[in-house]
Design a protein around this motif. Structure first.
Motif, PDB file in Angstrom:
ATOM      1  N   ALA A 486     -30.098 -21.490  -7.277  1.00  0.00           N
ATOM      2  CA  ALA A 486     -30.331 -21.469  -5.974  1.00  0.00           C
ATOM      3  C   ALA A 486     -29.636 -19.928  -5.544  1.00  0.00           C
ATOM      4  N   PHE A 487     -30.443 -19.431  -4.611  1.00  0.00           N
ATOM      5  CA  PHE A 487     -30.007 -18.198  -3.799  1.00  0.00           C
ATOM      6  C   PHE A 487     -28.476 -18.250  -3.552  1.00  0.00           C
ATOM      7  N   THR A 488     -28.268 -17.204  -4.069  1.00  0.00           N
ATOM      8  CA  THR A 488     -26.718 -17.108  -3.823  1.00  0.00           C
ATOM      9  C   THR A 488     -26.373 -15.599  -3.171  1.00  0.00           C
ATOM     10  N   ALA A 489     -25.329 -15.664  -2.499  1.00  0.00           N
ATOM     11  CA  ALA A 489     -24.835 -14.442  -1.649  1.00  0.00           C
ATOM     12  C   ALA A 489     -24.221 -13.413  -2.540  1.00  0.00           C
ATOM     13  N   ALA A 490     -24.732 -12.158  -2.329  1.00  0.00           N
ATOM     14  CA  ALA A 490     -24.155 -11.016  -3.022  1.00  0.00           C
ATOM     15  C   ALA A 490     -22.656 -10.776  -2.783  1.00  0.00           C
ATOM     16  N   PRO A 491     -21.791 -10.566  -3.756  1.00  0.00           N
ATOM     17  CA  PRO A 491     -20.543 -10.506  -3.539  1.00  0.00           C
ATOM     18  C   PRO A 491     -20.396  -9.241  -2.715  1.00  0.00           C
ATOM     19  N   VAL A 492     -19.455  -9.459  -1.621  1.00  0.00           N
ATOM     20  CA  VAL A 492     -19.196  -8.428  -0.468  1.00  0.00           C
ATOM     21  C   VAL A 492     -17.930  -7.853  -0.987  1.00  0.00           C
ATOM     22  N   PRO A 493     -17.839  -6.465  -1.076  1.00  0.00           N
ATOM     23  CA  PRO A 493     -16.518  -5.769  -1.444  1.00  0.00           C
ATOM     24  C   PRO A 493     -15.342  -6.256  -0.399  1.00  0.00           C
ATOM     25  N   GLU A 494     -14.191  -6.329  -1.156  1.00  0.00           N
ATOM     26  CA  GLU A 494     -13.012  -6.423  -0.260  1.00  0.00           C
ATOM     27  C   GLU A 494     -12.869  -5.262   0.561  1.00  0.00           C
ATOM     28  N   PRO A 495     -12.453  -5.556   1.998  1.00  0.00           N
ATOM     29  CA  PRO A 495     -12.120  -4.681   3.030  1.00  0.00           C
ATOM     30  C   PRO A 495     -10.944  -3.684   2.402  1.00  0.00           C
ATOM     31  N   GLU A 496     -11.090  -2.476   2.695  1.00  0.00           N
ATOM     32  CA  GLU A 496     -10.058  -1.442   2.250  1.00  0.00           C
ATOM     33  C   GLU A 496      -8.952  -1.757   3.004  1.00  0.00           C
ATOM     34  N   ILE A 497      -7.615  -1.806   2.165  1.00  0.00           N
ATOM     35  CA  ILE A 497      -6.460  -2.010   2.673  1.00  0.00           C
ATOM     36  C   ILE A 497      -5.578  -0.700   2.993  1.00  0.00           C
ATOM     37  N   PRO A 498      -4.977  -0.354   4.170  1.00  0.00           N
ATOM     38  CA  PRO A 498      -4.441   0.918   4.303  1.00  0.00           C
ATOM     39  C   PRO A 498      -3.018   0.701   3.168  1.00  0.00           C
ATOM     40  N   LEU A 499      -2.916   2.020   2.652  1.00  0.00           N
ATOM     41  CA  LEU A 499      -1.930   1.907   1.799  1.00  0.00           C
ATOM     42  C   LEU A 499      -0.298   1.524   2.398  1.00  0.00           C
ATOM     43  N   GLY A 500       0.666   1.245   1.707  1.00  0.00           N
ATOM     44  CA  GLY A 500       1.817   1.353   2.191  1.00  0.00           C
ATOM     45  C   GLY A 500       2.748   2.407   2.059  1.00  0.00           C
ATOM     46  N   PHE A 501       3.916   2.404   2.548  1.00  0.00           N
ATOM     47  CA  PHE A 501       4.378   3.861   2.444  1.00  0.00           C
ATOM     48  C   PHE A 501       4.828   4.229   0.947  1.00  0.00           C
ATOM     49  N   ARG A 502       5.375   3.339   0.099  1.00  0.00           N
ATOM     50  CA  ARG A 502       5.635   3.278  -1.347  1.00  0.00           C
ATOM     51  C   ARG A 502       4.288   3.962  -2.151  1.00  0.00           C
ATOM     52  N   ALA A 503       3.080   3.240  -1.824  1.00  0.00           N
ATOM     53  CA  ALA A 503       2.000   3.459  -2.438  1.00  0.00           C
ATOM     54  C   ALA A 503       1.554   5.169  -2.068  1.00  0.00           C
ATOM     55  N   LYS A 504       1.851   5.261  -0.854  1.00  0.00           N
ATOM     56  CA  LYS A 504       1.183   6.770  -0.289  1.00  0.00           C
ATOM     57  C   LYS A 504       2.114   7.658  -1.055  1.00  0.00           C
ATOM     58  N   GLN A 505       3.288   7.535  -1.148  1.00  0.00           N
ATOM     59  CA  GLN A 505       4.340   8.417  -1.678  1.00  0.00           C
ATOM     60  C   GLN A 505       3.793   8.484  -3.309  1.00  0.00           C
ATOM     61  N   GLN A 506       3.579   7.598  -4.007  1.00  0.00           N
ATOM     62  CA  GLN A 506       3.134   7.566  -5.320  1.00  0.00           C
ATOM     63  C   GLN A 506       1.761   8.419  -5.490  1.00  0.00           C
ATOM     64  N   LYS A 507       0.931   8.057  -4.319  1.00  0.00           N
ATOM     65  CA  LYS A 507      -0.411   8.877  -4.427  1.00  0.00           C
ATOM     66  C   LYS A 507      -0.116  10.293  -4.477  1.00  0.00           C
ATOM     67  N   ARG A 508       0.611  10.626  -3.327  1.00  0.00           N
ATOM     68  CA  ARG A 508       0.847  11.983  -3.180  1.00  0.00           C
ATOM     69  C   ARG A 508       1.533  12.710  -4.611  1.00  0.00           C
ATOM     70  N   LYS A 509       2.595  11.917  -5.126  1.00  0.00           N
ATOM     71  CA  LYS A 509       3.152  12.493  -6.332  1.00  0.00           C
ATOM     72  C   LYS A 509       2.188  12.724  -7.622  1.00  0.00           C
ATOM     73  N   ASP A 510       1.233  11.865  -7.521  1.00  0.00           N
ATOM     74  CA  ASP A 510       0.030  11.691  -8.576  1.00  0.00           C
ATOM     75  C   ASP A 510      -0.864  12.944  -8.221  1.00  0.00           C
ATOM     76  N   VAL A 511      -1.306  13.152  -7.373  1.00  0.00           N
ATOM     77  CA  VAL A 511      -2.018  14.468  -6.704  1.00  0.00           C
ATOM     78  C   VAL A 511      -1.277  15.757  -7.112  1.00  0.00           C
ATOM     79  N   LYS A 512      -0.033  15.744  -6.704  1.00  0.00           N
ATOM     80  CA  LYS A 512       0.671  17.033  -7.172  1.00  0.00           C
ATOM     81  C   LYS A 512       0.835  17.158  -8.430  1.00  0.00           C
ATOM     82  N   ALA A 513       1.073  16.056  -9.311  1.00  0.00           N
ATOM     83  CA  ALA A 513       1.121  16.046 -10.853  1.00  0.00           C
ATOM     84  C   ALA A 513      -0.213  16.618 -11.486  1.00  0.00           C
ATOM     85  N   GLU A 514      -1.236  16.221 -10.975  1.00  0.00           N
ATOM     86  CA  GLU A 514      -2.567  16.724 -11.325  1.00  0.00           C
ATOM     87  C   GLU A 514      -2.711  18.254 -11.085  1.00  0.00           C
ATOM     88  N   ALA A 515      -2.285  18.499  -9.896  1.00  0.00           N
ATOM     89  CA  ALA A 515      -2.469  19.986  -9.443  1.00  0.00           C
ATOM     90  C   ALA A 515      -1.660  20.967 -10.299  1.00  0.00           C
TER      91      ALA A 515
END
Length: 537
Positions: A486-515
């Motif tokens: 039968a016809f099925t609905a294509a999976p819809v991507p999950e809505p993007e959830i804003p990062l919490g404070f700790r996730a943002k801090q970790q993301k900044r650390k990763d960016v700095k480490a890559e730089a």
């Protein structure tokens, strides 16, 4: 029986006196509060008007569960508060801060609910006993809030010198019964203990900012951080355990003086208390004139029975009197010795007429009014009068009594979430759109017997390739054709959830480490190029 089912069921009015001075630096107010402890009310005033800790003095602590009136004095500032649960009335000025000396008595009015007509006969007998014998002057359950909320006796940690455990129990151990923001703050620090630079996403964290600042500057100095707690609350932490020792000592003392058949037990937050129904004239005279000590490290006992009772209690707690002296903080953390009357006598005790209970259908209620000296607990008088059917609430019963308030809180949170969703919807398409606002995309159906014909524009070569493949399949053994899915609905991507404070801090650390890695790689390549140039020269 039930008490405190409504705020107005438990009312207390303070009788007070203070020396009025027209130009005094302390402003005196009559504080009318309900469903707030004295600490909560004072902290709200300090926060709202930006006052220094300790700038508000009062005569004593009043019960949270009820409506109470007491006086407070504000040092060097005019304040005003007219909110439904907290109101102030200016009385005058004085030169000195308030203390227990400014209170003369407390007048209580208590509505006791969920009674039956069978309760009236034993109530009359108990009233006669209280008028004749008085009530043992124990500290009641509300003195031991830390036990109710699972923190234990923090003073025991202090006596052992384990200030880290004391701090953890103070602000990193949320209560199962607490649904305020303070419990969320404590849960955050329970999960992030030691990460003092972490940002708490709750407004209630301001209460602990002095402790956290000390821990950031001196991470291993636990005593220094503990001493950032408000001095009145530190004193209450020690007094709570001292009160428990007093209760246990008096209980043992009564066992040494009275026969077992004259006493009966009653459960409370910290264990079991003993009350008595009768006593000989000699023993009753001794009890009326007796005081019992709130012990300190230098306490001495003139009465051998008092000494025996306290030795029994301290031995069970595995303590000596000298252990009550806090090393390296004797001036800031100490057990103050004082004498407390062993009995209290309610004055002007009046038991009103019974009425139909408007909260518990089919039951009756009665109002009880009386006056007590400072420091005595009205709930003990009520429990003594209705001892024949009083039981201490369990945690499940406390949660059940909180349920209406929790439902109201959940509804309020649902309204807030709905308003936020409506605001996002009004702002137009964004990454915060919900799944319901996104169009559904149907997947292309598989080609088969029931599939639609190929769209126009398909090349002949693709058609010939498809026909040759069909010829090969026809040579194989025939199989029952599977029904087309039968016809099925294509999976819809999950809505993007804003990062919490700790996730943002970790993301900044990763960016700095890559730089940093990228910069180091560029420097390495530049150095290699310069070496090659030098070799060529």
């Amino acid at each position: 029986m039930r008490i405190k089912q409504k705020p107005e069921d438990f009312s207390v009015k303070e009788s007070y006196r203070f020396d009025e001075a027209a130009n005094g630096r302390h402003r005196v107010y009559l504080m009318d509060k309900q469903k707030l402890s004295t600490f909560d009310a004072v902290n709200r005033l300090i926060t709202k008007f930006g006052l220094k800790p300790g700038s508000i003095s009062y005569c004593g602590l009043k019960d949270k569960q009820g409506r109470t009136e007491q006086i407070i004095a504000v040092d060097g500032a005019d304040v005003d508060m007219q909110e439904p649960d907290l109101r102030l009335k200016f009385l005058g000025r004085t030169d000195k801060a308030l203390s227990a000396r400014n209170i003369t008595s407390n007048r209580f009015s208590v509505t006791v609910r969920a009674l039956t007509h069978d309760s009236l006969a034993p109530l009359n007998l108990a009233t006669a006993e209280v008028n004749r014998l008085g009530v043992v002057n124990y500290f009641d359950s509300q003195r031991f809030g830390a036990l109710k909320h699972g923190q234990g006796f923090i003073a025991k940690d202090i006596i052992r010198g384990d200030f880290e455990a004391a701090l953890h129990n103070y602000f990193a151990r949320p209560s199962e019964l607490d649904r305020t923001e303070d419990a969320k703050v404590k849960g955050f620090w329970r999960d992030n203990w030691g990460q003092w630079d972490a940002r708490v996403p709750f407004e209630g964290a301001k209460k602990y900012h002095r402790i956290l600042r000390s821990l950031r500057d001196h991470p291993n100095d636990w005593m220094r951080a503990f001493l950032q707690i408000d001095s009145d609350y530190r004193a209450m932490i020690l007094f709570e355990y001292q009160s428990y020792l007093w209760n246990e000592g008096v209980r043992r003392y009564l066992q040494l003086l009275l026969p077992r058949e004259h006493m009966f037990p009653m459960r409370y937050q910290a264990g079991t208390l003993l009350h008595f129904r009768d006593a000989s004239p000699e023993v009753l005279s001794t009890l009326r004139d007796a005081t019992f000590p709130l012990v300190g490290p230098d306490s001495t006992f003139s009465d051998p029975k008092v000494a025996e009772a306290m030795a029994w209690v301290l031995g069970r707690e595995k303590l000596k009197l000298a252990d009550l002296r806090i090393k390296n903080a004797e001036r800031l953390l100490y057990f103050k010795e004082e004498q407390r009357p062993l009995l209290m006598s309610p004055h002007k005790l009046v038991v009103g007429r019974t009425q139909n209970d408007d909260v518990n259908r089919g039951d009756i209620k009665v109002n009880v009014a009386f006056t007590l000296p400072p420091g005595a607990y009205a709930t003990l008088v009520i429990k003594r009068l209705f001892h024949f059917e009083y039981t201490e609430d369990t945690k499940d019963e406390v949660r059940a009594s909180q349920r209406p308030r929790l439902v109201a809180t959940e509804r309020a949170e649902a309204h807030v979430e709905a308003a936020q969703a409506a605001k996002r919807e009004a702002e137009g398409p964004s990454r915060h759109r919900t799944l319901a606002s996104r169009p559904m995309r149907l997947a292309r159906p598989p080609r088969g017997l029931d599939a639609p014909s190929a769209p126009e524009g398909r090349s002949d070569r693709s058609d010939r390739a498809g026909s040759s493949r069909r010829d090969e399949r026809s040579a194989r053994p025939a199989r029952a054709p599977a029904p087309p899915p039968a016809f099925t609905a294509a999976p819809v991507p999950e809505p993007e959830i804003p990062l919490g404070f700790r996730a943002k801090q970790q993301k900044r650390k990763d960016v700095k480490a890559e730089a940093r890695v990228e910069k180091a790689e560029k420097q390495r390549l530049a150095a290699a190029k310069s070496v090659k140039k030098q070799k060529r020269k």
